[in-house]
Design an enzyme around this catalytic site. Structure first.
Site, PDB file in Angstrom:
ATOM      1  N   ARG A  54     -21.195   5.157   7.882  1.00 52.95           N
ATOM      2  CA  ARG A  54     -20.664   4.908   9.228  1.00 52.95           C
ATOM      3  C   ARG A  54     -19.214   4.453   9.162  1.00 52.95           C
ATOM      4  NH1 ARG A  54     -23.472   0.700  10.897  1.00 52.95           N
ATOM      5  NH2 ARG A  54     -21.708  -0.716  10.799  1.00 52.95           N
ATOM      6  N   TYR A 107      -9.769  17.439  31.136  1.00 52.43           N
ATOM      7  CA  TYR A 107     -11.127  17.937  30.893  1.00 52.43           C
ATOM      8  C   TYR A 107     -12.120  17.142  31.748  1.00 52.43           C
ATOM      9  CZ  TYR A 107     -15.517  18.479  28.285  1.00 52.43           C
ATOM     10  OH  TYR A 107     -16.823  18.686  27.931  1.00 52.43           O
ATOM     11  N   ASP A 179      -3.899  15.071  24.710  1.00 45.01           N
ATOM     12  CA  ASP A 179      -5.028  15.865  24.229  1.00 45.01           C
ATOM     13  C   ASP A 179      -4.491  17.261  23.920  1.00 45.01           C
ATOM     14  OD1 ASP A 179      -7.272  17.491  23.918  1.00 45.01           O
ATOM     15  OD2 ASP A 179      -8.475  16.330  25.331  1.00 45.01           O
ATOM     16  N   LYS A 204     -13.636  22.892  19.122  1.00 47.29           N
ATOM     17  CA  LYS A 204     -13.088  24.097  19.732  1.00 47.29           C
ATOM     18  C   LYS A 204     -12.356  24.961  18.697  1.00 47.29           C
ATOM     19  CE  LYS A 204     -14.661  22.493  23.675  1.00 47.29           C
ATOM     20  NZ  LYS A 204     -14.982  21.096  23.407  1.00 47.29           N
TER      21      LYS A 204
END
Length: 393
Positions: A54, A107, A179, A204
């Site tokens: 983690r 977005y 972004d 993406k």
């Protein structure tokens, strides 16, 4: 004769005089240290290594370093999704009483976080038009901590005035967060235009095969990066080693895929613009784009793989088009090796009222296209079939 007991996990790998050409997948959740002192050395920065996945693992670091090189920064953080990267910024760097300005065409989930989740936590937000510096300036307050924009908006492909907003943010002492998922570092490197923090949905075009869900965030200031990293670790935004490995493999062909898809997108845009029933086509390099001059100066002719268009006939025509465009996946994603078609009114922007969608240029006949690697002629023929079906409604 008693057999010598064997350990379940003796540790170590077979010795080899050669090294692996391909990055191995390293799924271990935990890493063993020699002694408590050696573990102290790792946690206190006197040596490097891994302790618990983690907190970081090799596959995430290899992937992160590759994206660092693309964007021109150091020590970016790989997260379990693009929205995890957005959250690491918005929640990891702000507190109750702060104010955040966002572009009004972010977005969909970023917009939701801006308008619903941050206010619930006592963080005020405002939306502004990123194509207009005056709009962003009017939204600033004394308590504003950051401005969040996309270089090219989703899904109407408007071009932000990133240079003007960066200058405004410098004057106001406010962080500029960009972004860069839509545009990618192949089209623009936001740090070179004054961004303080850059975000990616690796899911993406960077990974490019619709088989991973990952994000990345990097900052100019190492202290900001560390704050985001600590928040990501604390809240469990851990990326999967296997997905990091897949994304690293995808990055190997990123530039080739970008160039091919971009060239096809430009041709498809020109083709659609001449078809009956198409009311408008949005693509950054087209001279009829509303921000054509800024796109040319900022993107230097790089239009990317995304285009949007609008057809006559409303929802009924949209249904007919999507059904008849056989072989084109109707799916709310982008950046795959195959072309995908999305309908913002029924997916990414469905939470907005019809009036709210209309205000930003999204109608029931509006589609967003993520162009893939198909032969351009085959793609144009498929879109023509969709338009023919839509025209019969």
């Amino acid at each position: 004769m008693a057999m010598k007991p064997t350990l379940q996990r003796p540790g170590g790998l077979p010795a080899s005089a050669s090294t692996s050409v391909v990055t191995p997948i390293m799924p271990s959740v935990v890493y063993a240290s020699d002694t408590p002192d050696s573990l102290d050395d790792q946690y206190e920065g006197r040596s490097s290594g891994y302790t618990y996945a983690r907190e970081g693992h090799p596959n995430a670091d290899v992937l992160g370093q590759r994206i660092d090189l693309l964007e021109g920064c150091e020590d970016g953080v790989v997260t379990g999704s693009g929205m995890a990267a957005v959250s690491a910024v918005l929640l990891g760097l702000t507190k109750a009483g702060d104010h955040v300005v966002g572009g009004n065409q972010l977005y969909g989930r970023s917009l939701r976080m801006m308008t619903e989740d941050l206010p619930r936590l006592g963080i005020a937000t405002s939306l502004a038009d990123p194509t207009d510096v005056a709009s962003v300036r009017a939204a600033l307050r004394p308590e504003t901590k950051m401005v969040v924009i996309e270089v090219v908006s989703n899904p109407t492909l408007r071009i932000a005035d990133i240079d003007g907003i960066a200058e405004l943010c410098r004057e106001a002492g406010v962080l500029l967060v960009v972004d860069n998922t839509f545009t990618t570092p192949a089209a623009i490197k936001p740090f070179e235009h004054g961004a303080d923090i850059v975000i990616h949905s690796i899911t993406k075009l960077l990974a490019g095969h619709s088989d991973v869900t990952l994000g990345w965030v990097g900052a100019k200031d190492p202290e900001l990066t560390q704050r985001m990293r600590v928040f990501a670790v604390t809240t469990g935004m851990t990326p999967s080693p296997y997905e990091c490995w897949l994304a690293e493999r995808g990055l190997m062909t990123f530039q080739l895929r970008f160039d091919r898809a971009q060239a096809t997108a430009e041709r498809l845009g020109a083709h659609l613009a001449g078809r009956q029933g198409v009311t408008r086509v949005l693509y950054p390099t087209r001279p009829d784009h509303p921000d054509a001059a800024r796109a040319q100066g900022l993107l230097k002719g790089q239009g990317g793989n995304m285009l949007s268009f609008e057809i006559e006939g409303g929802r009924a025509a949209a249904n007919a088009f999507a059904h008849a465009a056989d072989g084109i996946a109707f799916a709310p994603t982008l950046g795959d090796v195959g072309t995908t078609l999305s309908h913002p009114a029924s997916s990414s922007h469905r939470a907005l009222t019809p009036e709210g969608r209309s205000a930003i240029g999204i109608s029931e006949g509006f589609f967003r296209v993520s162009v893939g690697l198909e032969e351009p002629e085959a793609l144009m023929a498929t879109f023509d079939a969709g338009l023919e079906a839509a025209g019969q409604i």
